[in-house]
Design a protein around this motif. Sequence first.
Motif, PDB file in Angstrom:
ATOM      1  N   GLY A  85       0.903   7.820  -8.556  1.00 42.54           N
ATOM      2  CA  GLY A  85       2.033   7.355  -7.772  1.00 42.54           C
ATOM      3  C   GLY A  85       2.698   8.476  -6.997  1.00 42.54           C
ATOM      4  O   GLY A  85       2.585   9.641  -7.327  1.00 42.54           O
ATOM      5  N   PHE A  86       3.394   8.099  -5.933  1.00 32.56           N
ATOM      6  CA  PHE A  86       4.091   9.066  -5.105  1.00 32.56           C
ATOM      7  C   PHE A  86       5.577   8.754  -5.023  1.00 32.56           C
ATOM      8  O   PHE A  86       6.243   9.158  -4.099  1.00 32.56           O
ATOM      9  CB  PHE A  86       3.495   9.066  -3.692  1.00 32.56           C
ATOM     10  N   GLY A  87       6.095   8.005  -5.956  1.00 30.84           N
ATOM     11  CA  GLY A  87       7.491   7.588  -5.913  1.00 30.84           C
ATOM     12  C   GLY A  87       7.591   6.172  -5.377  1.00 30.84           C
ATOM     13  O   GLY A  87       6.695   5.684  -4.693  1.00 30.84           O
ATOM     14  N   LEU A  88       8.680   5.529  -5.669  1.00 30.39           N
ATOM     15  CA  LEU A  88       8.849   4.121  -5.356  1.00 30.39           C
ATOM     16  C   LEU A  88       8.747   3.840  -3.857  1.00 30.39           C
ATOM     17  O   LEU A  88       8.000   2.956  -3.432  1.00 30.39           O
ATOM     18  CB  LEU A  88      10.192   3.615  -5.899  1.00 30.39           C
ATOM     19  N   LEU A  89       9.462   4.580  -3.032  1.00 30.16           N
ATOM     20  CA  LEU A  89       9.489   4.299  -1.598  1.00 30.16           C
ATOM     21  C   LEU A  89       8.118   4.482  -0.956  1.00 30.16           C
ATOM     22  O   LEU A  89       7.653   3.626  -0.203  1.00 30.16           O
ATOM     23  CB  LEU A  89      10.525   5.183  -0.903  1.00 30.16           C
ATOM     24  N   LEU A  90       7.459   5.577  -1.259  1.00 30.86           N
ATOM     25  CA  LEU A  90       6.138   5.816  -0.678  1.00 30.86           C
ATOM     26  C   LEU A  90       5.112   4.836  -1.226  1.00 30.86           C
ATOM     27  O   LEU A  90       4.215   4.403  -0.497  1.00 30.86           O
ATOM     28  CB  LEU A  90       5.694   7.252  -0.914  1.00 30.86           C
ATOM     29  N   ASN A  91       5.229   4.448  -2.484  1.00 27.83           N
ATOM     30  CA  ASN A  91       4.335   3.430  -3.035  1.00 27.83           C
ATOM     31  C   ASN A  91       4.503   2.096  -2.314  1.00 27.83           C
ATOM     32  O   ASN A  91       3.536   1.372  -2.100  1.00 27.83           O
ATOM     33  CB  ASN A  91       4.565   3.245  -4.529  1.00 27.83           C
ATOM     34  N   ILE A  92       5.726   1.754  -1.935  1.00 29.48           N
ATOM     35  CA  ILE A  92       5.969   0.525  -1.190  1.00 29.48           C
ATOM     36  C   ILE A  92       5.312   0.603   0.182  1.00 29.48           C
ATOM     37  O   ILE A  92       4.646  -0.338   0.623  1.00 29.48           O
ATOM     38  CB  ILE A  92       7.483   0.244  -1.085  1.00 29.48           C
ATOM     39  N   VAL A  93       5.469   1.734   0.860  1.00 27.08           N
ATOM     40  CA  VAL A  93       4.819   1.920   2.161  1.00 27.08           C
ATOM     41  C   VAL A  93       3.310   1.836   2.003  1.00 27.08           C
ATOM     42  O   VAL A  93       2.618   1.197   2.807  1.00 27.08           O
ATOM     43  CB  VAL A  93       5.255   3.263   2.791  1.00 27.08           C
ATOM     44  N   LEU A  94       2.783   2.470   0.967  1.00 28.87           N
ATOM     45  CA  LEU A  94       1.343   2.411   0.720  1.00 28.87           C
ATOM     46  C   LEU A  94       0.894   0.995   0.385  1.00 28.87           C
ATOM     47  O   LEU A  94      -0.228   0.599   0.700  1.00 28.87           O
ATOM     48  CB  LEU A  94       0.950   3.372  -0.399  1.00 28.87           C
ATOM     49  N   GLY A  95       1.761   0.216  -0.234  1.00 31.30           N
ATOM     50  CA  GLY A  95       1.444  -1.187  -0.523  1.00 31.30           C
ATOM     51  C   GLY A  95       1.313  -2.000   0.747  1.00 31.30           C
ATOM     52  O   GLY A  95       0.439  -2.865   0.865  1.00 31.30           O
ATOM     53  N   ILE A  96       2.173  -1.739   1.707  1.00 32.23           N
ATOM     54  CA  ILE A  96       2.094  -2.440   2.988  1.00 32.23           C
ATOM     55  C   ILE A  96       0.799  -2.065   3.702  1.00 32.23           C
ATOM     56  O   ILE A  96       0.067  -2.936   4.182  1.00 32.23           O
ATOM     57  CB  ILE A  96       3.335  -2.114   3.845  1.00 32.23           C
ATOM     58  N   ILE A  97       0.492  -0.783   3.743  1.00 29.83           N
ATOM     59  CA  ILE A  97      -0.766  -0.339   4.349  1.00 29.83           C
ATOM     60  C   ILE A  97      -1.946  -0.824   3.512  1.00 29.83           C
ATOM     61  O   ILE A  97      -2.991  -1.195   4.038  1.00 29.83           O
ATOM     62  CB  ILE A  97      -0.779   1.192   4.488  1.00 29.83           C
ATOM     63  N   GLY A  98      -1.766  -0.850   2.196  1.00 32.12           N
ATOM     64  CA  GLY A  98      -2.819  -1.320   1.293  1.00 32.12           C
ATOM     65  C   GLY A  98      -3.188  -2.770   1.525  1.00 32.12           C
ATOM     66  O   GLY A  98      -4.334  -3.168   1.338  1.00 32.12           O
ATOM     67  N   GLY A  99      -2.229  -3.579   1.930  1.00 26.94           N
ATOM     68  CA  GLY A  99      -2.525  -4.971   2.270  1.00 26.94           C
ATOM     69  C   GLY A  99      -3.498  -5.070   3.424  1.00 26.94           C
ATOM     70  O   GLY A  99      -4.432  -5.872   3.417  1.00 26.94           O
ATOM     71  N   ILE A 100      -3.300  -4.203   4.413  1.00 32.30           N
ATOM     72  CA  ILE A 100      -4.211  -4.164   5.564  1.00 32.30           C
ATOM     73  C   ILE A 100      -5.583  -3.673   5.124  1.00 32.30           C
ATOM     74  O   ILE A 100      -6.615  -4.267   5.466  1.00 32.30           O
ATOM     75  CB  ILE A 100      -3.624  -3.264   6.668  1.00 32.30           C
ATOM     76  N   VAL A 101      -5.599  -2.595   4.344  1.00 32.21           N
ATOM     77  CA  VAL A 101      -6.864  -2.047   3.860  1.00 32.21           C
ATOM     78  C   VAL A 101      -7.581  -3.043   2.953  1.00 32.21           C
ATOM     79  O   VAL A 101      -8.795  -3.237   3.062  1.00 32.21           O
ATOM     80  CB  VAL A 101      -6.630  -0.703   3.123  1.00 32.21           C
ATOM     81  N   GLY A 102      -6.837  -3.692   2.066  1.00 31.05           N
ATOM     82  CA  GLY A 102      -7.428  -4.673   1.154  1.00 31.05           C
ATOM     83  C   GLY A 102      -8.040  -5.846   1.902  1.00 31.05           C
ATOM     84  O   GLY A 102      -9.148  -6.290   1.582  1.00 31.05           O
ATOM     85  N   ASN A 103      -7.333  -6.350   2.921  1.00 29.24           N
ATOM     86  CA  ASN A 103      -7.883  -7.449   3.724  1.00 29.24           C
ATOM     87  C   ASN A 103      -9.159  -7.036   4.431  1.00 29.24           C
ATOM     88  O   ASN A 103     -10.135  -7.775   4.464  1.00 29.24           O
ATOM     89  CB  ASN A 103      -6.848  -7.942   4.746  1.00 29.24           C
ATOM     90  N   TRP A 104      -9.156  -5.831   5.006  1.00 34.17           N
ATOM     91  CA  TRP A 104     -10.358  -5.333   5.680  1.00 34.17           C
ATOM     92  C   TRP A 104     -11.505  -5.143   4.689  1.00 34.17           C
ATOM     93  O   TRP A 104     -12.636  -5.538   4.950  1.00 34.17           O
ATOM     94  CB  TRP A 104     -10.051  -4.013   6.387  1.00 34.17           C
ATOM     95  N   LEU A 105     -11.210  -4.536   3.546  1.00 33.47           N
ATOM     96  CA  LEU A 105     -12.233  -4.253   2.542  1.00 33.47           C
ATOM     97  C   LEU A 105     -12.880  -5.533   2.024  1.00 33.47           C
ATOM     98  O   LEU A 105     -14.113  -5.640   1.971  1.00 33.47           O
ATOM     99  CB  LEU A 105     -11.608  -3.466   1.389  1.00 33.47           C
TER     100      LEU A 105
END
Length: 80
Positions: free
Chosen positions: A25-45
């Motif tokens: 983890g990178f802290g709550l705020l950065l994890n949230i940002v990564l979650g938003i980007i992760g949604g895009i990556v997860g959909n593509w993957l």
Amino acid sequence: MGLLYSLLIGAIAGWLAGKLMKGGGFGLLLNIVLGIIGGIVGNWLFATLGISLLDGIIGDILTGAIGASVILFVAGLFKK
């Protein structure tokens, strides 16, 4: 409404990925940002692999959490 939905799902997915990836983890705020980007990556993957998860909000959260976990794993490799 779509943007708000994406932000909420990304926030939940990022938090969940931060909990799943112990030490990644990178802290709550950065994890949230990564979650938003992760949604895009997860959909593509999943689209690339031809995999379909559950429909609805649960499927979106799982896709985002898995995508964010992948991002956290890769980012953790560069963090060291």
